[in-house]
Design an enzyme around this catalytic site. Structure first.
Site, mmCIF file in Angstrom:
data_model
loop_
_atom_site.group_PDB
_atom_site.id
_atom_site.type_symbol
_atom_site.label_atom_id
_atom_site.label_comp_id
_atom_site.label_asym_id
_atom_site.label_seq_id
_atom_site.Cartn_x
_atom_site.Cartn_y
_atom_site.Cartn_z
ATOM 1 N N LYS A 23 38.963 -32.807 16.385
ATOM 2 C CA LYS A 23 38.024 -33.486 15.476
ATOM 3 C C LYS A 23 38.331 -33.152 14.010
ATOM 4 O O LYS A 23 38.351 -34.033 13.161
ATOM 5 C CB LYS A 23 36.568 -33.074 15.776
ATOM 6 C CG LYS A 23 36.087 -33.417 17.171
ATOM 7 C CD LYS A 23 34.605 -33.097 17.358
ATOM 8 C CE LYS A 23 34.256 -31.627 17.206
ATOM 9 N NZ LYS A 23 34.843 -30.759 18.245
ATOM 10 N N ARG A 48 25.397 -31.689 17.621
ATOM 11 C CA ARG A 48 25.875 -31.013 18.822
ATOM 12 C C ARG A 48 24.759 -30.861 19.850
ATOM 13 O O ARG A 48 25.009 -30.339 20.933
ATOM 14 C CB ARG A 48 26.364 -29.614 18.441
ATOM 15 C CG ARG A 48 27.879 -29.430 18.396
ATOM 16 C CD ARG A 48 28.101 -28.015 17.922
ATOM 17 N NE ARG A 48 29.355 -27.410 18.188
ATOM 18 C CZ ARG A 48 30.371 -27.349 17.333
ATOM 19 N NH1 ARG A 48 30.318 -27.984 16.183
ATOM 20 N NH2 ARG A 48 31.442 -26.655 17.639
ATOM 21 N N ARG A 90 41.121 -17.555 13.467
ATOM 22 C CA ARG A 90 39.668 -17.712 13.549
ATOM 23 C C ARG A 90 39.107 -16.695 14.536
ATOM 24 O O ARG A 90 39.557 -16.619 15.672
ATOM 25 C CB ARG A 90 39.325 -19.131 14.019
ATOM 26 C CG ARG A 90 39.086 -20.077 12.878
ATOM 27 C CD ARG A 90 38.752 -21.453 13.363
ATOM 28 N NE ARG A 90 37.572 -21.482 14.238
ATOM 29 C CZ ARG A 90 36.951 -22.617 14.548
ATOM 30 N NH1 ARG A 90 37.365 -23.758 14.072
ATOM 31 N NH2 ARG A 90 35.899 -22.593 15.347
ATOM 32 N N ARG A 108 32.036 -21.244 24.223
ATOM 33 C CA ARG A 108 31.915 -22.499 23.457
ATOM 34 C C ARG A 108 32.069 -23.711 24.378
ATOM 35 O O ARG A 108 31.420 -24.732 24.177
ATOM 36 C CB ARG A 108 32.927 -22.512 22.319
ATOM 37 C CG ARG A 108 32.449 -21.614 21.171
ATOM 38 C CD ARG A 108 33.544 -21.200 20.245
ATOM 39 N NE ARG A 108 34.171 -22.318 19.580
ATOM 40 C CZ ARG A 108 35.431 -22.311 19.152
ATOM 41 N NH1 ARG A 108 36.189 -21.251 19.339
ATOM 42 N NH2 ARG A 108 35.918 -23.351 18.538
HETATM 43 P P1 AMP Z 1 33.375 -25.557 14.950
HETATM 44 O O1 AMP Z 1 34.302 -25.208 13.845
HETATM 45 O O2 AMP Z 1 32.823 -26.945 14.836
HETATM 46 O O3 AMP Z 1 33.944 -25.285 16.319
HETATM 47 O O4 AMP Z 1 32.095 -24.597 14.803
HETATM 48 C C1 AMP Z 1 32.228 -23.185 14.862
HETATM 49 C C2 AMP Z 1 30.871 -22.568 15.172
HETATM 50 O O5 AMP Z 1 29.916 -22.914 14.150
HETATM 51 C C3 AMP Z 1 30.223 -23.026 16.477
HETATM 52 O O6 AMP Z 1 30.704 -22.310 17.603
HETATM 53 C C4 AMP Z 1 28.750 -22.747 16.194
HETATM 54 O O7 AMP Z 1 28.455 -21.359 16.284
HETATM 55 C C5 AMP Z 1 28.638 -23.137 14.719
HETATM 56 N N1 AMP Z 1 28.307 -24.573 14.584
HETATM 57 C C6 AMP Z 1 29.103 -25.559 14.083
HETATM 58 N N2 AMP Z 1 28.480 -26.756 14.124
HETATM 59 C C7 AMP Z 1 27.265 -26.531 14.662
HETATM 60 C C8 AMP Z 1 26.161 -27.368 14.986
HETATM 61 N N3 AMP Z 1 26.187 -28.697 14.769
HETATM 62 N N4 AMP Z 1 25.050 -26.775 15.519
HETATM 63 C C9 AMP Z 1 24.999 -25.461 15.740
HETATM 64 N N5 AMP Z 1 26.017 -24.614 15.490
HETATM 65 C C10 AMP Z 1 27.142 -25.133 14.951
#
Ligand code: AMP
Length: 189
Positions: A14, A89, A134, A145
């Site tokens: 994404k 999400r 990361r 996740r």
């Molecule tokens: P990502 O980079 O999108 O995989 O997001 C990394 C982390 O940020 C996730 O594992 C969540 O802990 C937090 N996070 C990102 N987007 C959301 C969301 N829409 N709602 C809740 N937590 C989020």
């Protein structure tokens, strides 16, 4: 105004695709993960709040996440819309997004679902861990996740399908081919 919501599992691509599309369509990428990481690195209050959830691979509470998105989408560069990546999400976030966009006289125009085989996803996330370092890309957090994605995020697929805005894109293809498919989907709205 065009609001595009990219959905797909962690590691589906994404973020990569949102960055490519941003330039092409002149719409900013709005990534909640990036916004949280930015706050973490700046050691803001929001970053402090999000850290424990991110480290465990859990979702940051909806109220915190939704108010962060509200603020971001209210900024001038989002006046024509945005490419949402990693938000919503949960169904509660999707409802909140509909209400928020209605305030801007907009709506979710299209939801490309980047569909990728699960074993490919885990391999990609582990590789990203090596490249980007990361901290939430370790084996244990990745598993969590994935669990969180299947439990809390996949209901969005039916939610958007029922609204007639979901379009499946084959995410098992090379980045460039996925990009071309996404371009076609977005250009059609
Ligand atoms: P990502 O980079 O999108 O995989 O997001 C990394 C982390 O940020 C996730 O594992 C969540 O802990 C937090 N996070 C990102 N987007 C959301 C969301 N829409 N709602 C809740 N937590 C989020």
């Amino acid at each position: 105004m065009k609001y595009i919501v990219l959905v797909g599992a962690p590691g589906a691509g994404k973020g990569t695709q949102a960055k490519l599309l941003e330039a092409e369509f002149g719409l900013p990428q709005v990534s909640t993960g990036d916004l949280f990481r930015y706050n973490l690195s700046r050691q803001t209050e929001l970053g402090g709040l999000a850290k424990a959830y991110m480290d465990r691979g859990e979702l940051v509470p909806d109220d915190v996440t939704i108010s962060m998105v509200r603020e971001r989408l209210s900024q001038a560069d989002c006046a024509n819309g945005g490419i949402l990546d990693g938000f919503p999400r949960t169904l509660a976030q999707a409802d909140a997004l509909d209400k928020l966009l209605a305030e801007f006289a907009g709506s979710v125009n299209v939801v490309p679902y980047i569909k990728v085989e699960q074993d490919v996803l885990v391999k990609r996330l582990l590789r990203r861990a090596e490249i980007e370092g990361r901290t939430d890309d370790n084996q244990e957090t990745i598993q969590n996740r994935m669990r969180v994605y299947f439990a809390q995020t996949t209901p969005l697929l039916d939610f958007y399908r029922a609204k007639g805005v979901l379009v499946e894109v084959n995410g098992d293809q090379p980045v460039e081919a996925v990009y071309q498919d996404l371009r076609t989907v977005i250009a059609a709205i």
